[in-house]
Enzyme design. Sequence first.
Site, PDB file in Angstrom:
ATOM      1  N   ASP A 163      28.263  42.705  37.642  1.00 25.41           N
ATOM      2  CA  ASP A 163      29.042  41.497  37.358  1.00 25.41           C
ATOM      3  C   ASP A 163      29.901  41.108  38.550  1.00 25.41           C
ATOM      4  O   ASP A 163      30.302  41.947  39.366  1.00 25.41           O
ATOM      5  CB  ASP A 163      29.922  41.692  36.119  1.00 25.41           C
ATOM      6  CG  ASP A 163      30.967  42.787  36.281  1.00 25.41           C
ATOM      7  OD1 ASP A 163      30.591  43.906  36.692  1.00 25.41           O
ATOM      8  OD2 ASP A 163      32.165  42.530  36.007  1.00 25.41           O
ATOM      9  N   GLU A 179      32.779  45.525  34.937  1.00 26.20           N
ATOM     10  CA  GLU A 179      33.708  46.308  35.757  1.00 26.20           C
ATOM     11  C   GLU A 179      34.910  45.479  36.156  1.00 26.20           C
ATOM     12  O   GLU A 179      36.039  45.987  36.219  1.00 26.20           O
ATOM     13  CB  GLU A 179      32.988  46.836  36.998  1.00 26.20           C
ATOM     14  CG  GLU A 179      33.776  47.862  37.804  1.00 26.20           C
ATOM     15  CD  GLU A 179      34.756  47.269  38.815  1.00 26.20           C
ATOM     16  OE1 GLU A 179      35.617  48.015  39.316  1.00 26.20           O
ATOM     17  OE2 GLU A 179      34.659  46.046  39.088  1.00 26.20           O
ATOM     18  N   GLU A 209      30.885  50.747  45.781  1.00 26.62           N
ATOM     19  CA  GLU A 209      31.862  49.683  46.054  1.00 26.62           C
ATOM     20  C   GLU A 209      31.973  49.435  47.562  1.00 26.62           C
ATOM     21  O   GLU A 209      31.661  50.316  48.374  1.00 26.62           O
ATOM     22  CB  GLU A 209      33.238  50.089  45.514  1.00 26.62           C
ATOM     23  CG  GLU A 209      33.345  50.091  44.003  1.00 26.62           C
ATOM     24  CD  GLU A 209      33.621  48.707  43.431  1.00 26.62           C
ATOM     25  OE1 GLU A 209      33.595  47.719  44.190  1.00 26.62           O
ATOM     26  OE2 GLU A 209      33.856  48.632  42.212  1.00 26.62           O
ATOM     27  N   HIS A 263      36.006  38.473  46.292  1.00 26.73           N
ATOM     28  CA  HIS A 263      36.700  37.504  45.435  1.00 26.73           C
ATOM     29  C   HIS A 263      37.159  36.265  46.212  1.00 26.73           C
ATOM     30  O   HIS A 263      37.872  35.430  45.645  1.00 26.73           O
ATOM     31  CB  HIS A 263      37.910  38.130  44.725  1.00 26.73           C
ATOM     32  CG  HIS A 263      37.576  39.248  43.795  1.00 26.73           C
ATOM     33  ND1 HIS A 263      38.390  39.640  42.752  1.00 26.73           N
ATOM     34  CD2 HIS A 263      36.515  40.093  43.747  1.00 26.73           C
ATOM     35  CE1 HIS A 263      37.850  40.660  42.110  1.00 26.73           C
ATOM     36  NE2 HIS A 263      36.698  40.953  42.703  1.00 26.73           N
TER      37      HIS A 263
END
Length: 425
Positions: free
Chosen positions: A106, A171, A195, A395
């Site tokens: 996600d 997550e 990650e 992000h």
Amino acid sequence: MALTVIEQRALDALDEDGLIKTFRELLRMPDITGQEAEAQHWLAGQMHAFGLDVDMWTIDVAELQRQAGFPGMEVDRSQHEAVGLVGTWQGNGEAGRRLIFNGHIDVVPEGDRAQWSHDPWGAEREGDLIYGRGACDMKGGLIAALYAIKAIKDSGLALAGSLMLQSVIGEEDGGLGTFATLLRGHTGDAAIVCEPTELKLIPAQAGALTFQVRVSGKSAHACVRLEGVSAVEKYLDIHRVLLQLERARNSNVTHPLLGKFDLPYPLSVGRVQAGNWSSSVPDELIFEGRIGVAMGESCQAVREQFERTLRDLADADPWLREHPLEIEWTGGQFESGEIPQDHPLVQCCDACLQDLTGQKPAIEGITAGTDLRQLVNLGAIPSLLLGPGDVRVAHMPDEHVHITEVLTAARAYILIALRFLQAAV
């Protein structure tokens, strides 16, 4: 240590072109948190094509929420299927160790498209960079792990153990995917969470809790505002107290990895909403944010300190004393988690990266919450973060990752898997 013939054979089997093509295909899927089902079904097809044993199931979110330790969530999942997905390659029989690669599929929403110079869902390539939402966080690491497993299979090596790829959902808003995967019984002897770490080794992560607070005021016409009580003005006092709390919580951090940060455990207010009419005194304000959880600190202790701080402020304010603040703990509830820097998993990954790149990787901590804490705390699985990408562009508009770093991550995963599981011809 020089690479062995067997190790080089597996590294040479890495399908670089296929990896990049598959990575870009996944990037074109807008699998925002809560809407991951299509991408999970697609990835399951990739796993099947590569000969992995695939477990794909529908997660009963309502049932999961009733379980002790549920990590929280923010999005409404009533409109979309929640899909769990694990692909496993069992090596030489049932014996041997089990190594997990864990990655969340996600991504966060793209935000204001006007701030992007590249299509957030276009997987556009420019030189060594690939752009797109999730390129860094963390589809690059997820696909690198998939192709690392494929390379070992394609090389004809028989592992003395098994490799598992956990593609998890949710997550970004708490970690329900990894929680569900562990409860389903998918565990191992160690885990690499893919990650974005710029290929640094991260064996320690701080925690984070999200909160929502409602502040009551009293409405009045703006021309006689002294007849009312502004919830905004009350919030200003609250904000100052929260800044003091943040300073106190970060004043004497001695953790060897987290203590290196200027602000290891931030307290941030991310959203404030107040009032309902421009010429009225606002009678309500709601603010939301997150507070960091220190290494080894319980989430409950943080909640109690936060609530006590606001309660002490309210007790000293006549209005707030009569109109108590309403505090809710919403969304993701991330504990801290870590393994020692001298853990065998860290040592194995350190040696593999040195042999692969000629450079010793940095070992650091991270101030963000991740699924590492569930693997370590709930699953009792030694875990660390290791993957391609710089979290500073996650992000953000024009999120991107270096292709060479994704390929290096895949090679690192191959070498780590071979050495951790001790491959044989």
